[in-house]
Design a protein around this motif. Sequence first.
Motif, PDB file in Angstrom:
ATOM      1  N   GLN A   5       0.860  -1.182   0.000  1.00  0.00           N
ATOM      2  CA  GLN A   5       0.000   0.000   0.000  1.00  0.00           C
ATOM      3  C   GLN A   5       0.898   1.235   0.000  1.00  0.00           C
ATOM      4  O   GLN A   5       1.394   1.650   1.036  1.00  0.00           O
ATOM      5  N   LEU A   6       1.139   1.789  -1.168  1.00  0.00           N
ATOM      6  CA  LEU A   6       2.026   2.939  -1.271  1.00  0.00           C
ATOM      7  C   LEU A   6       1.260   4.247  -1.363  1.00  0.00           C
ATOM      8  O   LEU A   6       1.859   5.301  -1.438  1.00  0.00           O
ATOM      9  N   GLY A   7      -0.048   4.161  -1.372  1.00  0.00           N
ATOM     10  CA  GLY A   7      -0.844   5.377  -1.476  1.00  0.00           C
ATOM     11  C   GLY A   7      -0.988   5.820  -2.923  1.00  0.00           C
ATOM     12  O   GLY A   7      -0.475   5.192  -3.839  1.00  0.00           O
ATOM     13  N   PRO A   8      -1.682   6.920  -3.129  1.00  0.00           N
ATOM     14  CA  PRO A   8      -1.920   7.397  -4.493  1.00  0.00           C
ATOM     15  C   PRO A   8      -0.604   7.856  -5.143  1.00  0.00           C
ATOM     16  O   PRO A   8       0.349   8.233  -4.469  1.00  0.00           O
ATOM     17  N   VAL A   9      -0.618   7.810  -6.458  1.00  0.00           N
ATOM     18  CA  VAL A   9       0.556   8.259  -7.211  1.00  0.00           C
ATOM     19  C   VAL A   9       0.491   9.781  -7.304  1.00  0.00           C
ATOM     20  O   VAL A   9      -0.441  10.339  -7.878  1.00  0.00           O
ATOM     21  N   THR A  10       1.465  10.428  -6.732  1.00  0.00           N
ATOM     22  CA  THR A  10       1.480  11.891  -6.707  1.00  0.00           C
ATOM     23  C   THR A  10       2.070  12.439  -8.006  1.00  0.00           C
ATOM     24  O   THR A  10       2.699  11.715  -8.784  1.00  0.00           O
ATOM     25  N   ASP A  11       1.862  13.730  -8.213  1.00  0.00           N
ATOM     26  CA  ASP A  11       2.452  14.391  -9.377  1.00  0.00           C
ATOM     27  C   ASP A  11       3.970  14.304  -9.333  1.00  0.00           C
ATOM     28  O   ASP A  11       4.620  14.190 -10.368  1.00  0.00           O
ATOM     29  N   GLU A  12       4.529  14.332  -8.120  1.00  0.00           N
ATOM     30  CA  GLU A  12       5.978  14.237  -7.978  1.00  0.00           C
ATOM     31  C   GLU A  12       6.483  12.872  -8.443  1.00  0.00           C
ATOM     32  O   GLU A  12       7.509  12.767  -9.108  1.00  0.00           O
ATOM     33  N   VAL A  13       5.749  11.811  -8.073  1.00  0.00           N
ATOM     34  CA  VAL A  13       6.139  10.461  -8.500  1.00  0.00           C
ATOM     35  C   VAL A  13       6.024  10.334 -10.008  1.00  0.00           C
ATOM     36  O   VAL A  13       6.919   9.803 -10.670  1.00  0.00           O
ATOM     37  N   ARG A  14       4.925  10.862 -10.567  1.00  0.00           N
ATOM     38  CA  ARG A  14       4.753  10.826 -12.034  1.00  0.00           C
ATOM     39  C   ARG A  14       5.897  11.558 -12.725  1.00  0.00           C
ATOM     40  O   ARG A  14       6.460  11.070 -13.705  1.00  0.00           O
ATOM     41  N   ALA A  15       6.242  12.724 -12.206  1.00  0.00           N
ATOM     42  CA  ALA A  15       7.326  13.510 -12.808  1.00  0.00           C
ATOM     43  C   ALA A  15       8.643  12.750 -12.728  1.00  0.00           C
ATOM     44  O   ALA A  15       9.436  12.758 -13.681  1.00  0.00           O
ATOM     45  N   ARG A  39       2.819  -1.804 -13.299  1.00  0.00           N
ATOM     46  CA  ARG A  39       1.595  -1.215 -13.837  1.00  0.00           C
ATOM     47  C   ARG A  39       1.599   0.306 -13.669  1.00  0.00           C
ATOM     48  O   ARG A  39       1.265   1.043 -14.595  1.00  0.00           O
ATOM     49  N   THR A  40       1.982   0.789 -12.498  1.00  0.00           N
ATOM     50  CA  THR A  40       2.021   2.237 -12.250  1.00  0.00           C
ATOM     51  C   THR A  40       3.004   2.913 -13.201  1.00  0.00           C
ATOM     52  O   THR A  40       2.693   3.939 -13.804  1.00  0.00           O
ATOM     53  N   VAL A  41       4.181   2.339 -13.331  1.00  0.00           N
ATOM     54  CA  VAL A  41       5.203   2.928 -14.201  1.00  0.00           C
ATOM     55  C   VAL A  41       4.723   2.913 -15.647  1.00  0.00           C
ATOM     56  O   VAL A  41       4.793   3.926 -16.349  1.00  0.00           O
ATOM     57  N   THR A  42       4.203   1.781 -16.107  1.00  0.00           N
ATOM     58  CA  THR A  42       3.750   1.659 -17.494  1.00  0.00           C
ATOM     59  C   THR A  42       2.600   2.617 -17.780  1.00  0.00           C
ATOM     60  O   THR A  42       2.605   3.315 -18.804  1.00  0.00           O
ATOM     61  N   GLU A  43       1.618   2.664 -16.899  1.00  0.00           N
ATOM     62  CA  GLU A  43       0.472   3.552 -17.128  1.00  0.00           C
ATOM     63  C   GLU A  43       0.895   5.012 -17.132  1.00  0.00           C
ATOM     64  O   GLU A  43       0.409   5.801 -17.946  1.00  0.00           O
ATOM     65  N   THR A  44       1.805   5.394 -16.255  1.00  0.00           N
ATOM     66  CA  THR A  44       2.287   6.773 -16.213  1.00  0.00           C
ATOM     67  C   THR A  44       2.974   7.135 -17.521  1.00  0.00           C
ATOM     68  O   THR A  44       2.733   8.205 -18.094  1.00  0.00           O
ATOM     69  N   VAL A  45       3.820   6.245 -18.005  1.00  0.00           N
ATOM     70  CA  VAL A  45       4.534   6.489 -19.266  1.00  0.00           C
ATOM     71  C   VAL A  45       3.541   6.541 -20.428  1.00  0.00           C
ATOM     72  O   VAL A  45       3.595   7.458 -21.258  1.00  0.00           O
ATOM     73  N   ASP A  47       0.300   7.179 -20.330  1.00  0.00           N
ATOM     74  CA  ASP A  47      -0.573   8.362 -20.198  1.00  0.00           C
ATOM     75  C   ASP A  47       0.112   9.614 -20.722  1.00  0.00           C
ATOM     76  O   ASP A  47      -0.560  10.549 -21.160  1.00  0.00           O
ATOM     77  N   ALA A  48       1.432   9.624 -20.693  1.00  0.00           N
ATOM     78  CA  ALA A  48       2.184  10.774 -21.217  1.00  0.00           C
ATOM     79  C   ALA A  48       2.434  10.635 -22.718  1.00  0.00           C
ATOM     80  O   ALA A  48       3.109  11.479 -23.316  1.00  0.00           O
ATOM     81  N   GLY A  49       1.875   9.563 -23.322  1.00  0.00           N
ATOM     82  CA  GLY A  49       2.032   9.364 -24.758  1.00  0.00           C
ATOM     83  C   GLY A  49       3.383   8.779 -25.147  1.00  0.00           C
ATOM     84  O   GLY A  49       3.827   8.902 -26.283  1.00  0.00           O
ATOM     85  N   LEU A  50       4.033   8.119 -24.198  1.00  0.00           N
ATOM     86  CA  LEU A  50       5.357   7.549 -24.450  1.00  0.00           C
ATOM     87  C   LEU A  50       5.281   6.029 -24.367  1.00  0.00           C
ATOM     88  O   LEU A  50       4.271   5.469 -23.938  1.00  0.00           O
ATOM     89  N   THR A  51       6.350   5.374 -24.767  1.00  0.00           N
ATOM     90  CA  THR A  51       6.434   3.920 -24.668  1.00  0.00           C
ATOM     91  C   THR A  51       7.827   3.540 -24.181  1.00  0.00           C
ATOM     92  O   THR A  51       8.710   4.391 -24.078  1.00  0.00           O
ATOM     93  N   PHE A  52       7.982   2.259 -23.928  1.00  0.00           N
ATOM     94  CA  PHE A  52       9.298   1.737 -23.588  1.00  0.00           C
ATOM     95  C   PHE A  52       9.969   1.115 -24.809  1.00  0.00           C
ATOM     96  O   PHE A  52      11.021   0.511 -24.696  1.00  0.00           O
ATOM     97  N   ALA A  53       9.336   1.255 -25.969  1.00  0.00           N
ATOM     98  CA  ALA A  53       9.915   0.680 -27.187  1.00  0.00           C
ATOM     99  C   ALA A  53      11.223   1.395 -27.510  1.00  0.00           C
ATOM    100  O   ALA A  53      11.279   2.612 -27.598  1.00  0.00           O
ATOM    101  N   ARG A  54      12.241   0.641 -27.662  1.00  0.00           N
ATOM    102  CA  ARG A  54      13.561   1.174 -28.003  1.00  0.00           C
ATOM    103  C   ARG A  54      14.072   0.423 -29.234  1.00  0.00           C
ATOM    104  O   ARG A  54      15.233   0.068 -29.326  1.00  0.00           O
TER     105      ARG A  54
END
Length: 172
Positions: A5-15, A39-45, A47-54
């Motif tokens: 239980q890490l709590g909600p994802v803050t704007d600071e964490v997203r940034a 899931r949190t990391v993937t959704e954040t990325v 949602d910003a219109g980015l991917t992990f595709a390299r």
Amino acid sequence: MPGRQLGPVTDEVRAEILRLHAENLSRNEIMRRVDRSARTVTETVHDAGLTFARSAQVVAATNARQADNKDRRTRAVQRLYDRVERIQDRLAEDEYRYQHVTHTGMVVTVSDEYPPASDEKHLAGAVTGYLNAAARLEAIDAGTGADDALSMLGALAAGIARYAEEDTGGEG
């Protein structure tokens, strides 16, 4: 990370996730650094219109590795042929020298016109092994078998990358 239980994802964490993504860190490394789930990391990325595709980086790294390996194979083949030539030169000499252990245990050097049958057999086996190994290594770079498989795998990887781009709207 199930059960945490890490709590909600803050704007600071997203940034921070997006900053680390911009540094080309992997999803797993970002997860470790921000202590959040995949899931949190993937959704954040995403949602910003980015991917992990390299894919471009992976292709460049793969091509560099293949070029390095081809150079290694070329050098190995040359060493194999050098060994074959040394053996053939030794057999072509007017006098064949070898060491023999007598029944009393003394080691003596013997010179003869021809090598003993056992030496001839072992040297012929070595030449055959070296030539077979060289042929197998040369076949890799001649497009027989291995290149066809690599080509198929490359096409499969490119198809998966195209699908992933289409799935994310072509961004990334």
